[in-house]
Write a protein that holds these residues in place. Sequence first.
Motif, PDB file in Angstrom:
ATOM      1  N   GLN A   1      35.527  41.849  22.268  1.00 19.92           N
ATOM      2  CA  GLN A   1      34.277  40.868  22.272  1.00 19.92           C
ATOM      3  C   GLN A   1      33.440  40.978  23.665  1.00 19.92           C
ATOM      4  O   GLN A   1      33.917  41.165  24.788  1.00 19.92           O
ATOM      5  N   PRO A   2      32.201  40.443  23.498  1.00 19.82           N
ATOM      6  CA  PRO A   2      31.313  40.630  24.586  1.00 19.82           C
ATOM      7  C   PRO A   2      31.747  39.921  25.745  1.00 19.82           C
ATOM      8  O   PRO A   2      31.700  40.190  26.898  1.00 19.82           O
ATOM      9  N   HIS A   3      32.264  38.808  25.639  1.00 22.05           N
ATOM     10  CA  HIS A   3      32.920  37.921  26.657  1.00 22.05           C
ATOM     11  C   HIS A   3      34.068  38.349  27.271  1.00 22.05           C
ATOM     12  O   HIS A   3      34.354  37.889  28.511  1.00 22.05           O
ATOM     13  N   ASP A   4      34.766  39.267  26.729  1.00 21.54           N
ATOM     14  CA  ASP A   4      36.005  39.961  27.475  1.00 21.54           C
ATOM     15  C   ASP A   4      35.589  41.403  28.036  1.00 21.54           C
ATOM     16  O   ASP A   4      36.386  41.732  28.947  1.00 21.54           O
ATOM     17  N   LEU A   5      34.239  41.657  27.984  1.00 24.52           N
ATOM     18  CA  LEU A   5      33.949  43.010  28.642  1.00 24.52           C
ATOM     19  C   LEU A   5      33.819  42.733  30.038  1.00 24.52           C
ATOM     20  O   LEU A   5      34.490  43.725  30.814  1.00 24.52           O
ATOM     21  N   GLN A   6      33.486  41.813  30.552  1.00 21.03           N
ATOM     22  CA  GLN A   6      33.377  41.578  32.149  1.00 21.03           C
ATOM     23  C   GLN A   6      34.608  41.539  32.761  1.00 21.03           C
ATOM     24  O   GLN A   6      34.739  42.029  33.799  1.00 21.03           O
ATOM     25  N   GLU A   7      35.427  40.954  32.007  1.00 23.64           N
ATOM     26  CA  GLU A   7      36.808  40.712  32.504  1.00 23.64           C
ATOM     27  C   GLU A   7      37.468  42.078  32.708  1.00 23.64           C
ATOM     28  O   GLU A   7      38.155  42.230  33.559  1.00 23.64           O
ATOM     29  N   ARG A   8      37.497  42.881  31.620  1.00 23.51           N
ATOM     30  CA  ARG A   8      37.900  44.156  31.674  1.00 23.51           C
ATOM     31  C   ARG A   8      37.333  45.037  32.754  1.00 23.51           C
ATOM     32  O   ARG A   8      38.041  45.834  33.342  1.00 23.51           O
ATOM     33  N   GLN A   9      35.931  45.244  33.077  1.00 25.34           N
ATOM     34  CA  GLN A   9      35.462  45.752  34.048  1.00 25.34           C
ATOM     35  C   GLN A   9      36.028  45.123  35.627  1.00 25.34           C
ATOM     36  O   GLN A   9      36.187  46.092  36.304  1.00 25.34           O
ATOM     37  N   GLN A  10      36.177  43.873  35.743  1.00 23.52           N
ATOM     38  CA  GLN A  10      36.679  43.330  37.050  1.00 23.52           C
ATOM     39  C   GLN A  10      38.163  44.106  37.145  1.00 23.52           C
ATOM     40  O   GLN A  10      38.492  44.457  38.321  1.00 23.52           O
ATOM     41  N   GLN A  11      38.691  44.148  35.997  1.00 23.95           N
ATOM     42  CA  GLN A  11      40.174  44.525  36.083  1.00 23.95           C
ATOM     43  C   GLN A  11      40.224  45.946  36.587  1.00 23.95           C
ATOM     44  O   GLN A  11      41.000  46.233  37.360  1.00 23.95           O
ATOM     45  N   GLN A  12      39.348  46.791  35.854  1.00 30.04           N
ATOM     46  CA  GLN A  12      39.241  48.375  36.373  1.00 30.04           C
ATOM     47  C   GLN A  12      39.059  48.440  37.870  1.00 30.04           C
ATOM     48  O   GLN A  12      39.510  49.172  38.734  1.00 30.04           O
ATOM     49  N   GLN A  13      37.868  47.591  38.063  1.00 29.44           N
ATOM     50  CA  GLN A  13      37.440  47.541  39.489  1.00 29.44           C
ATOM     51  C   GLN A  13      38.607  47.301  40.319  1.00 29.44           C
ATOM     52  O   GLN A  13      38.692  48.109  41.507  1.00 29.44           O
ATOM     53  N   TRP A  14      39.185  46.318  40.172  1.00 32.21           N
ATOM     54  CA  TRP A  14      40.520  45.927  40.826  1.00 32.21           C
ATOM     55  C   TRP A  14      41.364  47.013  41.165  1.00 32.21           C
ATOM     56  O   TRP A  14      42.002  47.348  42.156  1.00 32.21           O
ATOM     57  N   GLN A  15      41.837  47.500  40.139  1.00 33.12           N
ATOM     58  CA  GLN A  15      42.905  48.710  39.819  1.00 33.12           C
ATOM     59  C   GLN A  15      42.259  50.027  40.835  1.00 33.12           C
ATOM     60  O   GLN A  15      42.916  50.591  41.565  1.00 33.12           O
ATOM     61  N   GLN A  16      41.064  50.302  40.649  1.00 27.32           N
ATOM     62  CA  GLN A  16      40.544  51.289  41.640  1.00 27.32           C
ATOM     63  C   GLN A  16      40.587  50.843  43.101  1.00 27.32           C
ATOM     64  O   GLN A  16      40.836  51.739  44.161  1.00 27.32           O
TER      65      GLN A  16
END
Length: 267
Positions: free
Chosen positions: A13-28
């Motif tokens: 869902q579009p509202h979950d896309l930003q949360e997923r990107q932040q989680q990936q950035q945090w992992q990196q």
Amino acid sequence: VWLVEGDAVVQVQPHDLQERQQQQQWQQDTQQAQQVQHLQQHNKQHSKQQQSKQQKQHQKYTEQQKQLPRGHQQRLRPLTAAYGPDAVAWNALVAVLANMDRLPDAAAALERSMQAAATAGQTEPPIEGFSALIRGYRHAGSKGKAVAPFRRFLSSGGKPARVMCNDVIKLCLKDDDLKTARQVVRAMELTGCLSDADAVGYNAWFADYQARKHGRGSSSMAAHIVRPSVQAEKGSSSSEAAGSPDTAAAVERLKWWLGLPNSYYKQ
């Protein structure tokens, strides 16, 4: 919004896309921080190993110094312990350039030697390089230029060897500068490089110089300059080598250098 994660395609869902990107950035960011921490630990461990190796080599060098006779202790130097191979190479270059009378180049090489020694963690200045440069100035008859590196060597925390001091003293006496010559002996005393026998020998040398200067000696100043500066130890040979006085002095000096019975310091 459709996303590709590995081999799968996931609908988000579009509202979950930003949360997923932040989680990936945090992992990196977390992975990068762990890599930096691991690299710092590796460098710290390597530095400790190098420091431990240098300490062991310095202890070995110290034990070797203790086994040498008094007055010979500064001749032995570790090739790659405290100075490092770069400093040793620069010291050798200083000696070569000084022997070729390329004294400005020798002085520049000495600067590089000091930099290499500092990089290797050596606190004392390289005595080999300073000795070679001062010897070159002695052959050139440049008292002022020889005194300058000698004073710099002392101010850098160095303990002068007798050969280095004798080179400076000979230039001073040749230039009728007895005050500076006595200052050299005083520097040896303050740095713990002057024995009681050495002090007696230097005083006799200066007294003989003053007597010759006032015309009470029969020999020339050149003959006096090559004379030794301290008394011989007990058990030294009293025989003189055949040939000219200069040749005999050279032979006795070679015997002293090799640790053989000699009359090099006998007045």
